[in-house]
Design an enzyme around this catalytic site. Structure first.
Site, PDB file in Angstrom:
ATOM      1  N   HIS A 152       0.809  -1.219   0.000  1.00  5.77           N
ATOM      2  CA  HIS A 152       0.000   0.000   0.000  1.00  5.77           C
ATOM      3  C   HIS A 152       0.845   1.273   0.000  1.00  5.77           C
ATOM      4  O   HIS A 152       0.398   2.307  -0.510  1.00  5.77           O
ATOM      5  CB  HIS A 152      -0.958  -0.001   1.193  1.00  5.77           C
ATOM      6  N   GLU A 182      -8.607   5.559  -6.654  1.00  4.72           N
ATOM      7  CA  GLU A 182      -7.620   5.850  -7.703  1.00  4.72           C
ATOM      8  C   GLU A 182      -8.230   6.661  -8.846  1.00  4.72           C
ATOM      9  O   GLU A 182      -7.660   6.742  -9.936  1.00  4.72           O
ATOM     10  CB  GLU A 182      -7.028   4.542  -8.240  1.00  4.72           C
TER      11      GLU A 182
END
Length: 262
Positions: A152, A182
């Protein structure tokens, strides 16, 4: 002691004194209080320098009252200074909170709230001057794979670097916001469909050829983009939905490409 509370100081040089000033009203702010205290000190000094008042039986009592008054003025000045600082701190805190409420903490881009406010403003502008705009909704392809393969922290690095690249390669009056996860949404004021498609292709190539590196790991990043220009009568939600629909057309067509709204 002669004179009344409503009489004036007769000589600006202080040689003739006929009585107290008309009022000792506190002015707003600490500077006003300090000036008023100085004014009182000067006035007492002029009284003491005047032969008619210097030896008056009430002069000592007047000085004592004046000193008490000045002590109160100093206390009020301190309170006013504290109040001024508190007001300044409150205003600064309000500005900081407002900025935080409109900024994505990871990428430092405007967030969804700020984008919607700006988009509503553009719609109002169109109603006045008849201009237009275009939207580009874009998504980092296979972002979950980046997190799974590199962690991550690497995913966050890709988001931050992508955000910086997008911001640096747009015009100053364009707005790029992190829409969520995203996804990013770009507002291009004054742009039509063709111009927006040119921008979308430029950004697609920019990201596809940029070397993303995190902890010595090279990460391949591509974008899918949906382009939609404003159509007369559209609401903000309809404009966003059109760009989002175009984005999914690009994804279904194989990603790493842009598509226009139907």
């Amino acid at each position: 002691m002669t004179g009344s509370a409503d009489s004036e100081v007769g000589n600006s040089g202080g040689t003739t004194v006929t009585g107290l000033p008309r009022r000792w009203a506190l002015r707003r702010g600490t500077m006003g209080m300090m000036l008023q205290e100085q004014k009182l000190q000067d006035w007492v000094a002029r009284l003491a320098a005047n032969e008619d008042y210097a030896d008056h039986p009430l002069m000592q009592e007047f000085r004592a009252l004046a000193n008490d008054h000045m002590k109160l003025m100093r206390q009020l000045t301190k309170i006013a200074k504290i109040s001024d600082r508190m007001q300044t701190d409150t205003r600064q805190m309000a500005r900081t909170l407002h900025a935080a409420s409109q900024t994505d903490p990871l990428t430092d881009l405007p967030n969804r709230r700020q984008m919607i406010e700006r988009l509503e403003s553009e719609l109002c502008s169109i109603s006045r001057n008849g201009s237009g705009f275009a939207l580009i909704m874009l998504d980092i392809d296979h972002f979950k794979d980046v997190n799974d393969a590199f962690g991550h922290a690497a995913g966050d690095h890709v988001l931050v670097e992508t955000a910086g690249l997008l911001r640096r390669n747009l015009r100053l009056h364009d707005l790029c916001a992190r829409w969520g996860g995203e996804e990013f949404l770009i507002l291009l004021p004054g742009s039509d469909q063709i111009q927006a498609e040119t921008v979308a292709e430029k950004l697609r190539q920019l990201i596809a050829h940029h070397p993303f590196v995190h902890q010595d790991s090279s990460i391949t990043v591509t974008l899918s983009l949906g382009v939609a220009s404003y159509r007369q009568g559209q609401t903000a939600d309809a404009c966003i939905q059109a760009a989002d629909d175009a984005l999914y057309i690009a994804k279904r067509a194989g990603r790493n490409r842009w598509a226009a709204a139907a």
